[in-house]
Write a protein that holds these residues in place. Sequence first.
Motif, mmCIF file in Angstrom:
data_model
loop_
_atom_site.group_PDB
_atom_site.id
_atom_site.type_symbol
_atom_site.label_atom_id
_atom_site.label_comp_id
_atom_site.label_asym_id
_atom_site.label_seq_id
_atom_site.Cartn_x
_atom_site.Cartn_y
_atom_site.Cartn_z
ATOM 1 N N LEU A 60 38.200 44.379 33.025
ATOM 2 C CA LEU A 60 38.965 44.538 34.074
ATOM 3 C C LEU A 60 38.859 45.162 34.616
ATOM 4 O O LEU A 60 39.250 45.662 36.231
ATOM 5 C CB LEU A 60 40.379 44.276 33.769
ATOM 6 N N LEU A 61 38.504 47.084 34.574
ATOM 7 C CA LEU A 61 38.497 48.229 35.356
ATOM 8 C C LEU A 61 37.297 48.107 35.943
ATOM 9 O O LEU A 61 37.269 49.024 36.632
ATOM 10 C CB LEU A 61 38.057 49.438 33.454
ATOM 11 N N ASP A 62 36.318 47.754 35.358
ATOM 12 C CA ASP A 62 35.139 47.058 36.184
ATOM 13 C C ASP A 62 34.786 46.611 37.883
ATOM 14 O O ASP A 62 34.482 46.965 38.478
ATOM 15 C CB ASP A 62 33.933 45.981 35.563
ATOM 16 N N GLN A 63 36.280 46.185 37.723
ATOM 17 C CA GLN A 63 36.536 45.492 38.471
ATOM 18 C C GLN A 63 37.200 46.401 40.055
ATOM 19 O O GLN A 63 38.003 45.396 40.766
ATOM 20 C CB GLN A 63 37.573 43.525 38.773
ATOM 21 N N LEU A 64 38.237 46.885 39.116
ATOM 22 C CA LEU A 64 39.332 47.552 39.548
ATOM 23 C C LEU A 64 38.912 48.916 40.789
ATOM 24 O O LEU A 64 37.639 49.567 40.235
ATOM 25 C CB LEU A 64 40.380 48.859 37.957
ATOM 26 N N THR A 65 39.597 48.790 41.800
ATOM 27 C CA THR A 65 38.687 49.754 42.688
ATOM 28 C C THR A 65 39.351 51.196 43.039
ATOM 29 O O THR A 65 40.931 51.129 42.614
ATOM 30 C CB THR A 65 38.767 49.268 44.413
#
Length: 94
Positions: A60-65
């Motif tokens: 999910l961190l990969d998807q958070l801008t």
Amino acid sequence: MNPDDLVCLCFRVSRRKLEKFVRLHQPEVASRLSECGSAGTGCGWCVPILEKIFLKQTELLDQLTPEQHQSGREVHLQAREGETPDSQRKDSPL
Ligand code: FES
């Protein structure tokens, strides 16, 4: 979020620095990530992310801008009694 993006906005601690801390120190509990530049000891907004980094669950961190992270923190600060978002502080450069 990319490696150089800030996870802890209060203390300007990057994702890269936190992941390196976990890799090198192998902390037994997530709260020890506070030893990495005091991450998580300010407003507390980044604590759920610190826990994900500790658990190495970073999908999910990969998807958070960075923009989503920053705006979420603004809402978090507004929700806290007596707190003012950094962007609205008169002493803030933001
Ligand atoms: S963003 Fe990390 S403690 Fe505030």
